[in-house]
Design an enzyme around this catalytic site. Structure first.
Site, short mmCIF file in Angstrom:
data_model
loop_
_atom_site.label_atom_id
_atom_site.label_comp_id
_atom_site.label_asym_id
_atom_site.label_seq_id
_atom_site.Cartn_x
_atom_site.Cartn_y
_atom_site.Cartn_z
N ASN A 193 4.22 24.26 -5.01
CA ASN A 193 3.66 24.15 -6.79
C ASN A 193 2.44 22.88 -5.06
O ASN A 193 2.90 20.86 -5.59
CB ASN A 193 4.60 23.42 -7.14
CG ASN A 193 3.73 22.99 -8.78
OD1 ASN A 193 2.22 23.11 -8.92
ND2 ASN A 193 3.83 22.84 -10.03
N LYS A 200 5.35 19.70 -4.69
CA LYS A 200 7.21 20.43 -5.29
C LYS A 200 7.03 21.93 -3.99
O LYS A 200 6.19 22.15 -3.66
CB LYS A 200 6.32 20.65 -6.12
CG LYS A 200 6.53 19.41 -6.92
CD LYS A 200 6.24 19.66 -9.05
CE LYS A 200 6.10 18.30 -9.86
NZ LYS A 200 6.16 18.21 -10.81
N ARG A 235 2.92 28.36 -7.11
CA ARG A 235 2.53 28.37 -8.01
C ARG A 235 0.55 28.71 -8.46
O ARG A 235 0.24 27.18 -7.75
CB ARG A 235 2.92 27.64 -8.66
CG ARG A 235 2.36 27.16 -10.31
CD ARG A 235 2.77 25.97 -10.41
NE ARG A 235 2.61 25.78 -11.86
CZ ARG A 235 1.96 24.97 -13.09
NH1 ARG A 235 1.99 23.77 -12.08
NH2 ARG A 235 1.95 25.01 -14.00
N HIS A 278 1.28 27.44 -19.03
CA HIS A 278 3.39 27.80 -19.09
C HIS A 278 3.60 29.21 -19.04
O HIS A 278 4.65 29.42 -19.04
CB HIS A 278 3.51 26.46 -19.99
CG HIS A 278 2.73 25.40 -19.86
ND1 HIS A 278 3.18 24.63 -21.00
CD2 HIS A 278 3.18 24.55 -18.79
CE1 HIS A 278 2.30 23.39 -20.93
NE2 HIS A 278 2.62 23.09 -19.26
N GLY A 283 7.03 19.61 -23.03
CA GLY A 283 7.45 18.28 -21.36
C GLY A 283 6.16 17.38 -22.72
O GLY A 283 5.72 17.45 -23.34
N GLY A 303 3.02 18.17 -21.13
CA GLY A 303 2.43 18.71 -21.46
C GLY A 303 3.18 19.70 -22.22
O GLY A 303 4.96 20.26 -22.09
N ARG A 352 -2.00 14.50 -24.00
CA ARG A 352 -3.47 15.66 -25.03
C ARG A 352 -3.14 15.19 -26.31
O ARG A 352 -2.67 15.61 -26.93
CB ARG A 352 -3.26 16.87 -23.95
CG ARG A 352 -3.57 16.79 -22.12
CD ARG A 352 -3.21 17.63 -22.37
NE ARG A 352 -3.07 18.08 -20.81
CZ ARG A 352 -2.08 18.99 -20.01
NH1 ARG A 352 -1.43 19.99 -20.48
NH2 ARG A 352 -2.05 19.32 -17.99
N VAL A 387 11.61 18.05 -22.68
CA VAL A 387 11.30 17.11 -24.64
C VAL A 387 12.82 18.21 -25.16
O VAL A 387 13.40 18.02 -25.69
CB VAL A 387 10.54 16.87 -24.92
CG1 VAL A 387 10.93 16.65 -26.33
CG2 VAL A 387 9.65 15.65 -24.36
N GLY A 388 11.92 19.70 -25.09
CA GLY A 388 12.48 20.26 -25.87
C GLY A 388 14.26 20.68 -25.12
O GLY A 388 14.95 20.64 -26.46
N GLU A 417 11.16 27.42 -13.49
CA GLU A 417 9.91 28.02 -13.11
C GLU A 417 10.26 28.25 -11.43
O GLU A 417 9.40 29.20 -11.28
CB GLU A 417 8.61 27.31 -13.55
CG GLU A 417 8.28 27.30 -14.80
CD GLU A 417 7.54 25.76 -15.10
OE1 GLU A 417 6.54 26.86 -15.10
OE2 GLU A 417 7.55 25.03 -15.00
#
Length: 394
Positions: free
Chosen positions: A8, A15, A89, A177, A205, A207, A236, A326-327, A380
């Site tokens: 990525n 990454k 990715r 995503h 996240g 994002g 954002r 976050v989720g 992912e």
């Protein structure tokens, strides 16, 4: 053993993970940061062992050479890992790429043609692909963030603007995503023991995006032409009145670059509260910071609004799933969202919700008969590895 090296490439980072797509084991992972700066950092992890080095990393080519050197020096040996492919990715596939695609010179050129739609991401993705193809003589596969949302119906992807303009400049909802949403939706179907489910997935996240998925097929998503649209995010804005752009230009002469910076980097949770990390936000709320409380309220309100809208679009909802940083780990956000959705049959057990663990689980109270609330960790890299193997077998 058969493995896939997942890459990525970002504008100043690389990454990577070495993944066994069959056993789902991660043999090694790492990140190269600060590429192009005087001193870069590479972190290479094998199991519980971590190797970190600081050294000049002028470009992505040198970054990948350093990574390959660490595989040889620290392990695991790539020569013995049975690498079948390198999975890349790629953020934007436009309407051209709707499935994992074996990379050829023509495909590289096609990704480059899409740079105007993703000027911050696709150039770095292309650079990573070119460098990796030079250094690793195995098949390379592109897995596109937008691909899963290629199934959106016209009513969902069409913007109500002049259609000549839309066609000329490729303006439509693409969604992002997608690799995460597709992976999580598949895991949810396994947990539920059925494929014909109506589900909403919240990838939260820095994002953030929401998706409406019916029987495994995406029918709506919150991000649009770019990742700016939709939910409130770390920096954002998400949904705003487009006339804000004209207003800022007219009243203060702000140009496109300045407004772009405001909406993408100075807005969202940061714009309201000054914080980008949700942990800092919750700490500030506990200390009585009213701006932080407002930021959380706006964040949760937008989530509730999208879940309700997608329940309507789906014609009902069988399961709500939280994923990403976050989720998966922010229990106040989950509690706030689910508490506002009781009219849709959702309920949450505070004790279950407070547990921090990276495992899939149901947060509904024992004996609950309504639709469940799930946490499903996203993966992912595994999804890219598995899709890469699918592309090879096809």
């Amino acid at each position: 053993m058969t493995t896939v090296l997942v890459l990525n490439a970002g504008s100043s980072s690389l990454k990577y993970q070495l993944v066994d797509p069959t056993s789902e084991a991660v043999l090694a992972s790492g990140i190269v940061e600060r590429i192009g700066l005087p001193l870069g950092v590479v972190t290479h992890e094998v199991g519980d062992d971590e190797t970190e080095r600081e050294l000049p990393i002028p470009d992505h080519g040198e970054a990948l050479r350093i990574v390959l050197g660490l595989f040889s020096e620290v392990g695991p040996s790539l020569a013995e890992a049975g690498i079948a492919a390198v999975g890349h990715r790629v953020v934007h596939g436009g309407t051209k790429y709707s499935a994992p695609t074996i990379i050829t010179d023509e495909v590289v050129a096609g990704i480059e043609e899409l740079i105007p739609l993703a000027p911050l991401h696709n150039p770095a993705n292309v650079t990573g692909i070119k460098v990796a193809r030079e250094l690793l003589n195995v098949p390379h596969v592109a897995v596109f963030d937008t691909a899963f949302f290629s199934t959106l119906p016209p009513a969902a992807y069409t913007y109500a603007i002049c259609q000549e303009v839309a066609a000329k400049y490729g303006i439509r909802r693409y969604g992002f995503h997608g690799t995460s949403h597709q992976y999580v939706a598949g895991q949810v179907a396994k947990i539920m023991g059925r494929d014909d489910i109506k589900q909403v997935v919240l990838h939260l996240g820095n994002g953030a995006s929401a998706s409406a998925i019916k029987a495994g097929v995406a029918i709506d998503t919150s991000m649009g032409l770019t990742p700016l649209e939709g939910l409130v995010m770390g920096t954002r804005s998400g949904d705003v009145d487009p006339a804000i752009v004209f207003h800022l230009n007219r009243v203060d002469g702000l140009d496109v670059a300045e407004i772009d910076n405001i909406l993408n980097r100075q807005s969202g949770v940061k714009g309201i509260s000054g914080y980008t990390d949700m942990r800092d936000l919750h700490k500030a709320i506990a200390e009585g910071d009213e701006a932080a409380k407002l930021a959380l309220d706006v964040y949760v309100h937008r989530l509730v609004k999208y879940v309700g809208a997608y329940a309507a679009v789906l014609g009902g909802i069988d399961v709500l799933t939280f994923t990403a940083g976050v989720g998966e780990y922010d229990d106040p956000v989950r509690l706030g969202v689910v508490s506002a959705l009781g009219h849709l049959g959702f309920a949450i057990d505070p004790a279950k919700n407070s547990v921090r663990a990276r495992v899939a689980r149901d947060l509904s109270p024992d004996g609950h008969t309504g639709p469940p609330v799930l946490i499903v960790p996203t993966n992912e890299e595994l999804a890219i590895a598995q899709q890469s193997m699918t592309a090879l077998s096809a």
